[in-house]
Design an enzyme around this catalytic site. Structure first.
Site, PDB file in Angstrom:
ATOM      1  N   ASN A   1      -8.313  10.248  82.642  1.00 26.28           N
ATOM      2  CA  ASN A   1      -7.000   9.651  82.377  1.00 26.28           C
ATOM      3  C   ASN A   1      -6.989   8.282  83.065  1.00 26.28           C
ATOM      4  O   ASN A   1      -6.886   8.209  84.286  1.00 26.28           O
ATOM      5  CB  ASN A   1      -5.934  10.589  82.965  1.00 26.28           C
ATOM      6  CG  ASN A   1      -4.538  10.092  82.723  1.00 26.28           C
ATOM      7  OD1 ASN A   1      -4.343   8.979  82.202  1.00 26.28           O
ATOM      8  ND2 ASN A   1      -3.560  10.879  83.110  1.00 26.28           N
TER       9      ASN A   1
ATOM     10  N   ARG B   1      -7.431  11.049  77.765  1.00 28.97           N
ATOM     11  CA  ARG B   1      -6.000  11.005  77.454  1.00 28.97           C
ATOM     12  C   ARG B   1      -5.704   9.626  76.861  1.00 28.97           C
ATOM     13  O   ARG B   1      -6.021   8.604  77.476  1.00 28.97           O
ATOM     14  CB  ARG B   1      -5.201  11.213  78.721  1.00 28.97           C
ATOM     15  CG  ARG B   1      -3.734  11.055  78.455  1.00 28.97           C
ATOM     16  CD  ARG B   1      -2.944  10.969  79.713  1.00 28.97           C
ATOM     17  NE  ARG B   1      -1.542  10.876  79.377  1.00 28.97           N
ATOM     18  CZ  ARG B   1      -0.652  10.258  80.136  1.00 28.97           C
ATOM     19  NH1 ARG B   1      -1.010   9.681  81.251  1.00 28.97           N
ATOM     20  NH2 ARG B   1       0.603  10.209  79.760  1.00 28.97           N
TER      21      ARG B   1
ATOM     22  N   HIS C   1       4.334  13.031  76.290  1.00 32.99           N
ATOM     23  CA  HIS C   1       4.134  14.297  77.007  1.00 32.99           C
ATOM     24  C   HIS C   1       3.747  15.415  76.042  1.00 32.99           C
ATOM     25  O   HIS C   1       3.903  16.599  76.364  1.00 32.99           O
ATOM     26  CB  HIS C   1       5.420  14.770  77.738  1.00 32.99           C
ATOM     27  CG  HIS C   1       5.750  14.009  78.980  1.00 32.99           C
ATOM     28  ND1 HIS C   1       7.045  13.814  79.392  1.00 32.99           N
ATOM     29  CD2 HIS C   1       4.974  13.402  79.901  1.00 32.99           C
ATOM     30  CE1 HIS C   1       7.046  13.116  80.512  1.00 32.99           C
ATOM     31  NE2 HIS C   1       5.801  12.841  80.840  1.00 32.99           N
TER      32      HIS C   1
ATOM     33  N   ARG D   1      12.916   5.311  85.570  1.00 27.72           N
ATOM     34  CA  ARG D   1      13.363   4.855  84.239  1.00 27.72           C
ATOM     35  C   ARG D   1      14.775   5.346  83.960  1.00 27.72           C
ATOM     36  O   ARG D   1      15.116   6.476  84.302  1.00 27.72           O
ATOM     37  CB  ARG D   1      12.437   5.400  83.148  1.00 27.72           C
ATOM     38  CG  ARG D   1      11.031   4.887  83.221  1.00 27.72           C
ATOM     39  CD  ARG D   1      10.247   5.365  81.990  1.00 27.72           C
ATOM     40  NE  ARG D   1       8.825   5.250  82.204  1.00 27.72           N
ATOM     41  CZ  ARG D   1       7.944   6.234  82.045  1.00 27.72           C
ATOM     42  NH1 ARG D   1       8.343   7.425  81.635  1.00 27.72           N
ATOM     43  NH2 ARG D   1       6.667   6.029  82.261  1.00 27.72           N
TER      44      ARG D   1
ATOM     45  N   GLU E   1      -2.028  19.499  81.926  1.00 24.80           N
ATOM     46  CA  GLU E   1      -2.403  18.611  80.823  1.00 24.80           C
ATOM     47  C   GLU E   1      -3.918  18.402  80.759  1.00 24.80           C
ATOM     48  O   GLU E   1      -4.490  18.302  79.675  1.00 24.80           O
ATOM     49  CB  GLU E   1      -1.679  17.266  80.992  1.00 24.80           C
ATOM     50  CG  GLU E   1      -0.194  17.393  80.692  1.00 24.80           C
ATOM     51  CD  GLU E   1       0.636  16.238  81.220  1.00 24.80           C
ATOM     52  OE1 GLU E   1       0.909  16.215  82.441  1.00 24.80           O
ATOM     53  OE2 GLU E   1       1.002  15.359  80.438  1.00 24.80           O
TER      54      GLU E   1
END
Ligand code: ADP
Length: 389
Positions: free
Chosen positions: A7, A81, A170, A231, A371
């Site tokens: 990743n 990813r 996601h 965010r 993940e």
């Protein structure tokens, strides 16, 4: 069979090497501060931790060291990813020239993520040239969202010409949770209706109908939807114009404000939920307000997704906050009894898998996400198809 999962961020590379015979992690690590004066690489193998501090000029120089630390030379494939697959990818793919071109085409949709993901792919392909590389997209699982849900009510030509639409992110986590819940409830995925709530530093909620994503809170970018660490999530789209016209902020400044200085951090000055919960207990009213706002937004989405799903088998909490905070889960589910959600407070407090009462129409579950493992599984699935050709 050993699968390496990578990743790559703009200044970091996270990796995990899996032994797929029992899906165990052989080694893992992270190289951070790539491009800065002093970089740091933390590598773990069994219980041994190695820390290397030196300058990494670029991703390639960091990756050279990672490759040496990995020791294992019998890696069968690399899973990457990739944040944005646009409309082209509704599943994972073996990386070839065409796939690389398509990831490049999606750079305008994910200017911060796709270039570093590509960099990771280039470097890894150079260091591991003779094995398959697989791209697993954050957006792929959401490609089943119907048009009425993914279109914004802008002139239609903006979708046609510029591909402005909801993509969702996601996806790797939400689809992993679907698999785990299917195992746990012993119901095939295609028969499950779920609301999956991923609450990490980023946060998103997905409505899954008959095993397919039909709506999700993140949008064209990960900025839309829930309140996150830094965010803002949903805001009135007119606010940026107000900031431009009345405070003379530039688009760069507004981008930073909404992505890095807002959310929980904007309200109470902190973005780490553990710290915020501690401050709230001590009586900090801004920390308390941030938590109230955070859970209110989640609850609003749960209500909306119960409405669009019509029948819900389970609401599932995952990721750092979702897996570990009974208080946040309790606030998100409070007052939902009339919609069929009855929390078992004792089970919730104990972080059990099933935290709803026996007679709750909708189950409430806590399921840890993984993940990296999902990326490793996808990589395995694709390379075993190759060997059957
Ligand atoms: P990332 O998106 O970086 O993978 P994580 O899924 O690790 O993030 O989630 C990080 C968030 O989880 C942080 O806000 C952290 O404070 C929160 N968190 C971790 N453990 C707990 C806990 N026991 N209680 C509340 N929040 C927690």
């Amino acid at each position: 069979m050993k699968i390496l999962v990578i990743n790559t961020g703009s200044s970091s590379i996270k990796y995990q090497l899996f032994d797929m015979r029992n899906e165990s992690v052989i080694s893992s690590g992270i190289a951070e501060k790539i491009g800065e004066d002093l970089g740091i690489l933390t590598h773990k193998r069994n219980d041994k931790k190695t820390i290397i501090k030196q300058k990494f000029i670029d991703h390639k120089s960091a990756f050279h060291i990672i490759e040496k630390l990995l020791i294992d030379k019998d890696i069968s494939a690399v899973g990457h990813r990739v944040v944005h697959g646009g409309e082209k990818f509704s599943g994972s793919v073996i990386i070839d020239r065409e796939v690389i071109d398509a990831i490049k085409e999606n750079i305008p949709l994910a200017p911060l993520h796709n270039p570093s993901n590509l960099e990771g792919i280039y470097v890894a392909m150079e260091l591991f040239p003779n094995i398959p590389h697989v791209a697993v997209f954050d957006t792929a699982f959401h490609q089943t969202i119907p048009k009425k849900a993914y279109l914004y009510a802008l002139p239609y030509s903006f979708y046609d010409k510029y591909k402005i639409r909801k993509y969702g992110f996601h996806g790797t986590s939400h689809s992993y949770i679907l698999e785990k819940v299917s195992e746990y409830m012993r119901i095939p995925s295609r028969k499950l209706n779920l609301i999956t709530i991923h609450l990490g530093n980023g946060a998103s909620i997905t409505a899954i109908k008959h095993g397919c994503s039909i709506d999700t809170s993140m949008g064209m970018t990960p900025l839309e939807g829930l309140i996150m660490g830094t965010r803002c999530g949903d805001i009135d789209p007119a606010i940026p114009f107000f900031l431009m016209d009345h405070i003379n902020m530039s688009s760069d400044e507004i981008y930073k404000l909404l992505n890095q200085q807002s959310g929980l951090k904007g309200i109470c000055g902190k973005n780490d939920m553990r710290e915020i919960l501690n401050e709230a207990i001590k009586g900090d009213s801004f920390a308390q307000l941030a938590i109230q706002m955070y859970c209110y937004r989640i609850k609003k989405y749960i209500g909306a997704y119960i409405a669009i799903l019509e029948r819900v088998d389970a609401i599932v909490f995952t990721a750092g906050i979702g897996e570990n905070s009974p208080y946040i889960r309790c606030l998100c589910c409070s007052g939902l009894e009339s919609l069929g959600v009855k929390l078992d407070h004792e089970m919730n407090q104990r972080n059990r898998i099933e935290i709803s009462m026996q007679d709750s129409h909708i189950k409430v579950l806590v399921v840890p996400t993984d993940e990296e493992l999902k990326i490793a599984r996808e990589t395995m699935r694709l390379i075993s198809k190759l060997s059957h050709k």
